[in-house]
Design an enzyme around this catalytic site. Structure first.
Site, mmCIF file in Angstrom:
data_model
loop_
_atom_site.group_PDB
_atom_site.id
_atom_site.type_symbol
_atom_site.label_atom_id
_atom_site.label_comp_id
_atom_site.label_asym_id
_atom_site.label_seq_id
_atom_site.Cartn_x
_atom_site.Cartn_y
_atom_site.Cartn_z
ATOM 1 N N GLY A 157 0.853 -1.201 0.000
ATOM 2 C CA GLY A 157 0.000 0.000 0.000
ATOM 3 C C GLY A 157 0.878 1.237 0.000
ATOM 4 O O GLY A 157 2.034 1.198 -0.449
ATOM 5 N N PHE A 158 0.374 2.343 0.561
ATOM 6 C CA PHE A 158 1.153 3.587 0.541
ATOM 7 C C PHE A 158 2.437 3.456 1.357
ATOM 8 O O PHE A 158 3.501 3.890 0.931
ATOM 9 C CB PHE A 158 0.319 4.744 1.078
ATOM 10 N N GLY A 159 2.331 2.853 2.556
ATOM 11 C CA GLY A 159 3.505 2.720 3.418
ATOM 12 C C GLY A 159 4.550 1.838 2.755
ATOM 13 O O GLY A 159 5.733 2.199 2.664
ATOM 14 N N VAL A 192 -0.062 -12.874 4.582
ATOM 15 C CA VAL A 192 0.785 -13.161 5.748
ATOM 16 C C VAL A 192 -0.113 -13.623 6.891
ATOM 17 O O VAL A 192 -1.066 -12.933 7.262
ATOM 18 C CB VAL A 192 1.596 -11.911 6.153
ATOM 19 N N GLU A 199 -18.040 11.680 -0.315
ATOM 20 C CA GLU A 199 -17.736 11.551 -1.745
ATOM 21 C C GLU A 199 -18.691 10.577 -2.423
ATOM 22 O O GLU A 199 -19.160 10.823 -3.540
ATOM 23 C CB GLU A 199 -16.270 11.133 -1.919
ATOM 24 N N ASP A 223 -1.239 2.964 8.482
ATOM 25 C CA ASP A 223 -2.492 2.821 9.246
ATOM 26 C C ASP A 223 -2.356 1.893 10.445
ATOM 27 O O ASP A 223 -3.212 1.900 11.321
ATOM 28 C CB ASP A 223 -3.584 2.245 8.330
ATOM 29 N N ALA A 251 -3.090 8.723 4.006
ATOM 30 C CA ALA A 251 -2.077 8.279 3.055
ATOM 31 C C ALA A 251 -0.722 8.954 3.296
ATOM 32 O O ALA A 251 0.324 8.303 3.244
ATOM 33 C CB ALA A 251 -2.568 8.575 1.639
HETATM 34 C C1 LIG Z 1 -12.149 4.642 0.746
HETATM 35 C C2 LIG Z 1 -10.935 5.315 1.357
HETATM 36 C C3 LIG Z 1 -10.677 6.645 1.064
HETATM 37 C C4 LIG Z 1 -9.563 7.281 1.609
HETATM 38 N N1 LIG Z 1 -9.328 8.572 1.286
HETATM 39 C C5 LIG Z 1 -8.207 9.175 1.753
HETATM 40 C C6 LIG Z 1 -7.890 10.509 1.370
HETATM 41 O O1 LIG Z 1 -8.641 11.153 0.632
HETATM 42 N N2 LIG Z 1 -6.719 11.038 1.838
HETATM 43 C C7 LIG Z 1 -5.868 10.333 2.637
HETATM 44 O O2 LIG Z 1 -4.825 10.840 3.008
HETATM 45 N N3 LIG Z 1 -6.153 9.091 3.022
HETATM 46 C C8 LIG Z 1 -7.291 8.484 2.600
HETATM 47 N N4 LIG Z 1 -7.567 7.200 2.979
HETATM 48 C C9 LIG Z 1 -6.667 6.525 3.916
HETATM 49 C C10 LIG Z 1 -5.457 5.962 3.203
HETATM 50 O O3 LIG Z 1 -5.834 5.258 2.056
HETATM 51 C C11 LIG Z 1 -4.712 5.077 4.191
HETATM 52 O O4 LIG Z 1 -4.319 5.865 5.289
HETATM 53 C C12 LIG Z 1 -3.476 4.452 3.539
HETATM 54 O O5 LIG Z 1 -3.862 3.624 2.487
HETATM 55 C C13 LIG Z 1 -2.683 3.661 4.571
HETATM 56 O O6 LIG Z 1 -1.572 3.102 3.952
HETATM 57 P P1 LIG Z 1 -0.946 1.743 4.493
HETATM 58 O O7 LIG Z 1 0.228 1.464 3.621
HETATM 59 O O8 LIG Z 1 -0.782 1.812 5.943
HETATM 60 O O9 LIG Z 1 -2.083 0.670 4.232
HETATM 61 P P2 LIG Z 1 -2.786 0.243 2.877
HETATM 62 O O10 LIG Z 1 -2.637 1.278 1.824
HETATM 63 O O11 LIG Z 1 -4.146 -0.200 3.262
HETATM 64 O O12 LIG Z 1 -1.938 -1.009 2.401
HETATM 65 C C14 LIG Z 1 -1.922 -2.206 3.116
HETATM 66 C C15 LIG Z 1 -1.482 -3.300 2.171
HETATM 67 O O13 LIG Z 1 -1.214 -4.456 2.935
HETATM 68 C C16 LIG Z 1 -1.790 -5.574 2.317
HETATM 69 N N5 LIG Z 1 -2.080 -6.536 3.392
HETATM 70 C C17 LIG Z 1 -2.843 -6.355 4.480
HETATM 71 N N6 LIG Z 1 -2.845 -7.442 5.264
HETATM 72 C C18 LIG Z 1 -2.043 -8.334 4.648
HETATM 73 C C19 LIG Z 1 -1.637 -9.646 4.953
HETATM 74 N N7 LIG Z 1 -2.043 -10.273 6.065
HETATM 75 N N8 LIG Z 1 -0.840 -10.290 4.090
HETATM 76 C C20 LIG Z 1 -0.409 -9.683 2.957
HETATM 77 N N9 LIG Z 1 -0.759 -8.431 2.623
HETATM 78 C C21 LIG Z 1 -1.551 -7.765 3.449
HETATM 79 C C22 LIG Z 1 -3.025 -5.036 1.649
HETATM 80 O O14 LIG Z 1 -3.430 -5.880 0.583
HETATM 81 C C23 LIG Z 1 -2.558 -3.677 1.172
HETATM 82 O O15 LIG Z 1 -1.997 -3.729 -0.113
HETATM 83 C C24 LIG Z 1 -8.694 6.555 2.448
HETATM 84 C C25 LIG Z 1 -8.968 5.227 2.756
HETATM 85 C C26 LIG Z 1 -10.071 4.599 2.199
HETATM 86 C C27 LIG Z 1 -10.358 3.158 2.513
#
Ligand SMILES: Cc1cc2nc3c(=O)[nH]c(=O)nc-3n(C[C@H](O)[C@H](O)[C@H](O)COP(=O)(O)OP(=O)(O)OC[C@H]3O[C@@H](n4cnc5c(N)ncnc54)[C@H](O)[C@@H]3O)c2cc1C
Length: 444
Positions: free
Chosen positions: A15-17, A81, A176, A314, A325
């Site tokens: 994801g983003f992280g 995982v 939205e 997150d 994000a």
């Molecule tokens: C509908 C929606 C709208 C949003 N709008 C905004 C916005 O306008 N502005 C903003 O700043 N933020 C927004 N956010 C929040 C933002 O998307 C999150 O804060 C961000 O995606 C977090 O990044 P991350 O890398 O922590 O997790 P994620 O981007 O959720 O990535 C997690 C990744 O881990 C993978 N994963 C999870 N568990 C496992 C596992 N057990 N095994 C293997 N892979 C796994 C998932 O498939 C995913 O690819 C929004 C979120 C949603 C749901």
């Protein structure tokens, strides 16, 4: 690591992280494995546009393999995982039935969060969340399917149920979605149906709090509410959803009175909970979890007692940073920089603290209408919408996706049409499979 063996970094989540960690590790002398249960990086902030037919799934979900194609030292593993062993320093991922063990020297856990129904998971059947491409396509099938059902229905009352859309949650996603369903019915579907006028569509938005978009501050929240109501959306604040079924939503208002809203299509945009991997990490390290299951990390984003493990995005709690994000991108990149720095300097001492730069938050209400809060600056209306457009175009992954999203936006916002309105059997089949499973469960 001794004997010159390459330092192995495992990144859980693309994801983003995860993605921003991979960017920093691109040129580092380390061997990287990124494991994700989906094959794509997902731009979640634009999921609502897939659900309402503006963008295609591919435009917001490029394959992780393609994103890292120029990083020869990075391997992609498609798998979920299921376990992390902090003492053995291994991650177990499942591809189908076969477990895959990935040893690491450094680990970045960026597994994000999932939809929370606050302990009422049975509601997911009637009100899909908005966390994945599957969710968005399921909702797209339900939304466009509801208009088809309305066309086929001869009873006015039942047609009204098909033309009522209930959105639960008044954060950016709920706002939205509600705004886009109105745009769809008012503009895009005009002249498409013969037995009813799509402009008679009703959109109802519920939120348990006293304000929508609370993180944007009282002025922008009040303005957004006025804009939504001007679009014809019924906004019910201080309202708790108590039940959802196939035909509607039961709610309890702040004054204790209750009411049922007949609505065939329900959208859940109300809450998230951290990935269960947070609990695994906390159990083994003694780290604290907050009430949504996020892991409290040290200032350099590492897990207490485990300098080789980082939790970002997150899934982490640090200094009240929100689950957005930008936090995920900056924390993912920071963790990777700490790893690179240690490789250069040796040792596993604490890295510098994450210094978060808040670049603001934004949301769109409808075409040409948006809100943005950047530090103390509050922008609304057309300028807010342009700010939203520029930021989202900049952060979409891949040049081709940016060009193609811009094309779709031109068609949808300047014109009336939406090119991604296909309803496929896939969603229906998936839904029937889930229902069959639940029925079998009940029969046992
Ligand atoms: C509908 C929606 C709208 C949003 N709008 C905004 C916005 O306008 N502005 C903003 O700043 N933020 C927004 N956010 C929040 C933002 O998307 C999150 O804060 C961000 O995606 C977090 O990044 P991350 O890398 O922590 O997790 P994620 O981007 O959720 O990535 C997690 C990744 O881990 C993978 N994963 C999870 N568990 C496992 C596992 N057990 N095994 C293997 N892979 C796994 C998932 O498939 C995913 O690819 C929004 C979120 C949603 C749901």
């Amino acid at each position: 690591v001794t004997g010159g063996a390459p330092h192995r970094v495992v990144v859980i989540g693309g994801g983003f992280g995860g993605l921003f960690a991979l960017r920093v590790l691109r040129r580092a002398p380390v061997e990287v494995t990124v494991v994700d249960r989906t094959n794509h990086h997902l731009f979640q902030p634009l999921l609502y546009q897939v659900a309402t037919g503006i963008l295609s799934a591919g435009e917001i979900a490029p394959p992780i393999r393609d994103v890292v194609r120029h990083q020869p030292r990075t391997t992609v593993v498609l798998g979920a995982v299921t376990a992390i062993d902090l003492s053995a320093r291994t991650v177990t991922a499942h591809q189908g039935d076969s477990p895959h063990t990935l040893p690491y020297d450094s680990l970045i856990v960026a597994a994000g969060s999932e939809t929370s129904y606050f302990g009422h998971d049975q509601l997911s059947r009637w009100a899909p969340g908005m966390k994945s491409i599957d969710d968005a396509l399921e909702l797209r099938g339900r939304i466009f399917g509801a208009f088809e059902m309305a066309e086929a229905e001869s009873d006015e009352r039942r047609r009204g149920e098909w033309l009522t859309f209930a959105v639960v949650g008044g954060g950016p996603t709920g706002v939205e979605m509600a705004g886009q369903i109105v745009e769809l019915s008012q503009r895009s579907l005009h002249h498409n149906f013969r037995n009813f006028d799509p402009r008679s569509t009703r959109v109802v938005l519920f939120d348990g709090g006293t304000s929508i978009l609370p993180t944007f501050g009282p002025r922008l929240a009040a303005k957004t509410r006025r804009d939504l109501e001007r679009l014809g959306i019924e906004v019910h604040l201080d309202t708790l959803v108590t039940d959802i079924d196939d035909r509607g939503v039961d709610v309890r208002f702040g004054d204790g009175s209750t009411r049922r809203f007949a609505a065939r299509t329900k959208i859940w945009a109300a809450g998230v909970q951290a990935s269960p991997l947070g609990k695994t990490l906390a159990e083994q390290s003694g780290a604290n979890l907050d009430k949504t299951g996020r892991v409290r990390v040290l200032p350099d984003c590492s897990l207490p007692g485990h300098p080789e493990v980082f939790v970002v995005g997150d899934l982490m709690v640090l200094d009240d940073l929100p689950g957005v994000a930008e936090v995920a991108m900056q924390s993912g990149a920071h963790a990777a920089r700490v790893i690179v720095r240690r490789r250069a300097k040796g040792g596993d001492g604490p890295g510098p603290p994450l210094r978060y730069r808040d670049l603001g938050s934004m949301a769109t209400i409808a075409r040409f209408k948006g809100v943005a809060k950047i530090g103390r600056i509050e922008i609304a209306g057309f300028v807010g919408w342009v700010a939203w457009l520029v930021v989202h175009l900049t952060f979409l992954t891949g040049f081709k996706n940016r060009v193609s999203a811009l094309g779709h936006w031109t068609v949808s916002f300047l014109g009336r049409s939406r090119s991604e309105r296909t309803i496929t059997e896939q969603q229906i089949v998936a839904r029937l499979a889930i229902e069959a499973q639940e029925d079998a469960g009940r029969a046992v």
